[in-house]
Motif scaffolding. Sequence first.
Motif, PDB file in Angstrom:
ATOM      1  N   ILE A 187      45.211  26.389  50.728  1.00  0.00           N
ATOM      2  CA  ILE A 187      43.964  25.870  50.446  1.00  0.00           C
ATOM      3  C   ILE A 187      43.068  26.863  49.718  1.00  0.00           C
ATOM      4  N   TYR A 188      43.295  28.161  50.194  1.00  0.00           N
ATOM      5  CA  TYR A 188      42.437  29.388  49.412  1.00  0.00           C
ATOM      6  C   TYR A 188      42.963  29.150  47.819  1.00  0.00           C
ATOM      7  N   LEU A 189      44.307  29.046  47.763  1.00  0.00           N
ATOM      8  CA  LEU A 189      44.718  29.110  46.618  1.00  0.00           C
ATOM      9  C   LEU A 189      44.185  27.888  45.468  1.00  0.00           C
ATOM     10  N   VAL A 190      44.352  27.114  46.153  1.00  0.00           N
ATOM     11  CA  VAL A 190      43.840  25.777  45.445  1.00  0.00           C
ATOM     12  C   VAL A 190      42.098  25.980  45.088  1.00  0.00           C
ATOM     13  N   ALA A 191      41.434  26.455  46.065  1.00  0.00           N
ATOM     14  CA  ALA A 191      40.120  26.835  45.650  1.00  0.00           C
ATOM     15  C   ALA A 191      39.827  27.968  44.559  1.00  0.00           C
ATOM     16  N   PHE A 192      40.707  28.741  44.481  1.00  0.00           N
ATOM     17  CA  PHE A 192      40.545  29.762  43.517  1.00  0.00           C
ATOM     18  C   PHE A 192      40.849  29.478  42.223  1.00  0.00           C
TER      19      PHE A 192
ATOM     20  N   PHE B 198      34.254  37.289  36.572  1.00  0.00           N
ATOM     21  CA  PHE B 198      34.366  36.059  37.169  1.00  0.00           C
ATOM     22  C   PHE B 198      35.966  35.648  37.348  1.00  0.00           C
ATOM     23  N   ALA B 199      36.437  35.668  36.189  1.00  0.00           N
ATOM     24  CA  ALA B 199      38.102  35.048  36.149  1.00  0.00           C
ATOM     25  C   ALA B 199      38.866  36.104  36.829  1.00  0.00           C
ATOM     26  N   ALA B 200      38.517  37.306  36.735  1.00  0.00           N
ATOM     27  CA  ALA B 200      39.429  38.477  37.464  1.00  0.00           C
ATOM     28  C   ALA B 200      39.219  38.112  38.854  1.00  0.00           C
ATOM     29  N   VAL B 201      38.030  37.735  39.362  1.00  0.00           N
ATOM     30  CA  VAL B 201      37.870  37.542  40.792  1.00  0.00           C
ATOM     31  C   VAL B 201      38.582  36.383  41.285  1.00  0.00           C
ATOM     32  N   ALA B 202      38.563  35.262  40.416  1.00  0.00           N
ATOM     33  CA  ALA B 202      39.234  34.137  40.700  1.00  0.00           C
ATOM     34  C   ALA B 202      40.693  34.176  40.814  1.00  0.00           C
ATOM     35  N   TRP B 203      41.459  34.894  39.897  1.00  0.00           N
ATOM     36  CA  TRP B 203      42.565  35.162  39.588  1.00  0.00           C
ATOM     37  C   TRP B 203      43.141  36.145  40.643  1.00  0.00           C
ATOM     38  N   VAL B 204      42.518  37.136  40.931  1.00  0.00           N
ATOM     39  CA  VAL B 204      42.965  38.072  41.938  1.00  0.00           C
ATOM     40  C   VAL B 204      43.148  37.305  43.448  1.00  0.00           C
TER      41      VAL B 204
ATOM     42  N   TRP C  20      43.177  39.215  54.475  1.00  0.00           N
ATOM     43  CA  TRP C  20      42.097  38.201  54.884  1.00  0.00           C
ATOM     44  C   TRP C  20      40.524  38.318  54.560  1.00  0.00           C
ATOM     45  N   THR C  21      40.363  39.604  54.999  1.00  0.00           N
ATOM     46  CA  THR C  21      38.950  39.920  54.771  1.00  0.00           C
ATOM     47  C   THR C  21      38.611  39.979  53.238  1.00  0.00           C
TER      48      THR C  21
ATOM     49  N   ALA D 287      35.917  37.464  51.148  1.00  0.00           N
ATOM     50  CA  ALA D 287      34.709  38.262  50.543  1.00  0.00           C
ATOM     51  C   ALA D 287      34.740  37.855  49.139  1.00  0.00           C
ATOM     52  N   LEU D 288      35.884  37.605  48.469  1.00  0.00           N
ATOM     53  CA  LEU D 288      36.029  37.052  47.182  1.00  0.00           C
ATOM     54  C   LEU D 288      35.595  35.603  46.962  1.00  0.00           C
ATOM     55  N   TYR D 289      35.746  34.967  47.886  1.00  0.00           N
ATOM     56  CA  TYR D 289      35.513  33.552  47.755  1.00  0.00           C
ATOM     57  C   TYR D 289      34.040  33.329  48.136  1.00  0.00           C
TER      58      TYR D 289
END
Length: 476
Positions: free
Chosen positions: A26-31, A75-81, A106-107, A111-113
């Motif tokens: 689900i995190y993967l889908v969100a990012f 922003f793109a880097a944060v999302a793709w990381v 997990w932390t 924090a990224l999301y």
Amino acid sequence: MSAMEWFEAPEYWLSRLVLQRSLAVIYLVAFVSAALQFRALLGERGLTPVPDFLRRVPFRASPSLFHLHYSDRFFAAVAWVGAALSAAVALGAADRVPLFVAMLTWTLLWALYLSIVNVGQTWYAFGWESLLLEAGFLAIFLGNDDVAPPMLVLLLMRWLVFRVEFGAGLIKWRGDPCWRRLTCLYYHHETQPMPGPLSWFFHRLPKPLHRVEAAANHVTQLVFPFLLFAPQPVATVAGLAVMVTQLWLVASGNFSWLNWITIVLALSAVDSSPVAGTREYGQVPPWFVAAVIGVTALVVVLSWWPARNLVSRRQEMNRSFNPLHLVNTYGAFGSVTRLRHEVVVEGTDEEHVTEDTRWREYEFKGKPGDVRRLPRQYAPYHLRLDWLMWFAALSPSYAAPWFTRLLRKLLENDPDTLRLLRTNPFPTAPPVHVRARLYRYRFTTWRELRATGAWWDRQPVGPYGQTVSRRAPEAP
């Protein structure tokens, strides 16, 4: 009896494994959703640019990495990381590293999301964003293969499921009278924000079955949540009941990952030992015990506000009481709309608008448009613009901060904006004028479907705002 028996729950090892891997998906889908949509919505030239938001809102009100630095590339880097890290966890990476490294992983995901959600403005103002952050925060303390699942964290996750389900049940019972009359589902499948491929069929079920649906919803949301805390096997039965109900909602519409994450969290109540047995684990590190006890105490303290909201006659839906989105309140569809309206966006390449002007429609990916197009299944992927177009049809003031800017982007054939749409009727040159019209949509009957092949019938209501035109070129 082990001195740590109160703390450890090895019989839940398989439930934890599936829960953690599924939550990572689900995190993967969100990012990925953030990475593919942010430029048009939040980018430097987006509909509600993040830099403008950061100038207005301080860090303490919306903690985010982007207060330190913002650019579209960052922003793109944060999302793709985040997406890459989520994929690694989903494949089991967190179980192949030491416990403290898994917790740091997990932390970092959380924090990224959180950084994205806290600058996401109206595009991220949905309960499932806070739900993912709260679940992701608890997952930090769920451990990995080095330790048995901690019972305290499993109970905290059940408390989260309780608030999701019981909050939704109370908001319905206190809200629209049609829920108490068991008639809300006469309308909901047709008027929900983004119908799915089976929504037409759900809407056409006999009315007595709609009443059964509504009654079953009340039982599942107002009774079963309490049983999540009962001894086994009652808690397992309650968790499975939550899952079945959520799968029914998955089949009937598109609600992003709201239903899926509720299903995943309900695993915290499922004792998997009858199927998979138990596992032997080594000694639990004292620092991990202290961390789990600490987060439990934190959640207990922060639960005061959502618990008070649950018992309040003025119950609020989907509210965060702190900028970290910890221990939130949830709920959905306290009221149900009886009629469906849709905003249809059109453009023309004719210089002068007359009664004979030919207007061509822009098609969105998820929201209803072409009456012959069967609604598609997108959830758990979240089409943010499509969802907000539903709110725009309910209230033009809701869309005022971004809707005119959307039309102007279409006048430019802005590639980032067009990527959010299904079709562009002006692929070679942008239109000269763009306008929006409001239509009344309803699902066709069985007879109308057979005769016309159309899933929807629509009737014009009138204009939606002003026509927007390209500015004339400035004189040299």
